[in-house]
Design a protein around this motif. Structure first.
Motif, PDB file in Angstrom:
ATOM      1  N   LEU A  11      28.436   6.380  18.368  1.00  0.00           N
ATOM      2  CA  LEU A  11      28.788   5.484  19.475  1.00  0.00           C
ATOM      3  C   LEU A  11      30.244   5.725  19.860  1.00  0.00           C
ATOM      4  CD1 LEU A  11      28.271   2.987  21.288  1.00  0.00           C
ATOM      5  CD2 LEU A  11      28.975   1.577  19.336  1.00  0.00           C
ATOM      6  N   THR A  91      24.400   9.074  27.523  1.00  0.00           N
ATOM      7  CA  THR A  91      23.658   8.459  26.421  1.00  0.00           C
ATOM      8  C   THR A  91      22.252   9.040  26.345  1.00  0.00           C
ATOM      9  OG1 THR A  91      24.904   6.385  26.547  1.00  0.00           O
ATOM     10  CG2 THR A  91      22.704   6.296  25.555  1.00  0.00           C
ATOM     11  N   GLN A 112      21.487  10.748  17.920  1.00  0.00           N
ATOM     12  CA  GLN A 112      21.722   9.791  19.001  1.00  0.00           C
ATOM     13  C   GLN A 112      23.177   9.797  19.418  1.00  0.00           C
ATOM     14  OE1 GLN A 112      19.477   7.523  20.625  1.00  0.00           O
ATOM     15  NE2 GLN A 112      21.259   7.246  21.980  1.00  0.00           N
ATOM     16  N   THR A 114      25.531   7.559  22.006  1.00  0.00           N
ATOM     17  CA  THR A 114      25.585   6.372  22.842  1.00  0.00           C
ATOM     18  C   THR A 114      26.999   6.200  23.384  1.00  0.00           C
ATOM     19  OG1 THR A 114      23.869   5.304  21.513  1.00  0.00           O
ATOM     20  CG2 THR A 114      25.171   3.893  22.958  1.00  0.00           C
TER      21      THR A 114
END
Length: 117
Positions: A11, A91, A112, A114
């Motif tokens: 993130l 994202t 992932q 983000t």
């Protein structure tokens, strides 16, 4: 069989940077190309960047040109994706892939990324 291990997702705030890594191991003789795709929720998987092993020619999606840089270490069969000036629209789950000279394409498990606004 080829195994791909990805790392580096996470993130980050808009404008920030992340660096993805993907190390290939296993039954690899020679690799033609390595690269990254991404898939955002509800969208099709799209090519982000690719690098040809011999010569280093690179290809980028228009949406990431000037912000992302793909590189590789042929000695360790590792491909990197440096992502700068990240935007919320970046994202997605990022997947690395390897195209060997013999055999089919191998894929990583996905990591992932983000980007918060």
């Amino acid at each position: 069989q080829v195994q791909l291990v990805e790392s580096g997702g996470g993130l980050v705030q808009a404008g920030g940077s992340l660096r993805l890594s993907c190390a290939a191991s296993g039954s690899i003789r020679r690799i033609n190309a390595m690269g990254w795709y991404r898939q955002a929720p509800g969208k099709q998987r799209e090519l982000v960047a690719e690098i040809i092993t011999s010569g280093g020619r690179t290809t980028y999606a228009d949406s990431v040109k000037g912000r992302f840089t793909i590189s590789r270490d042929n000695a360790t069969n590792t491909v990197y994706l440096q992502m700068d000036s990240l935007k919320p629209e970046d994202t997605a789950v990022y997947y690395c892939y390897v195209i060997p000279t013999v055999g089919g394409t191998s894929w990583g498990q996905g990591t992932q990324v983000t980007v918060s606004s």
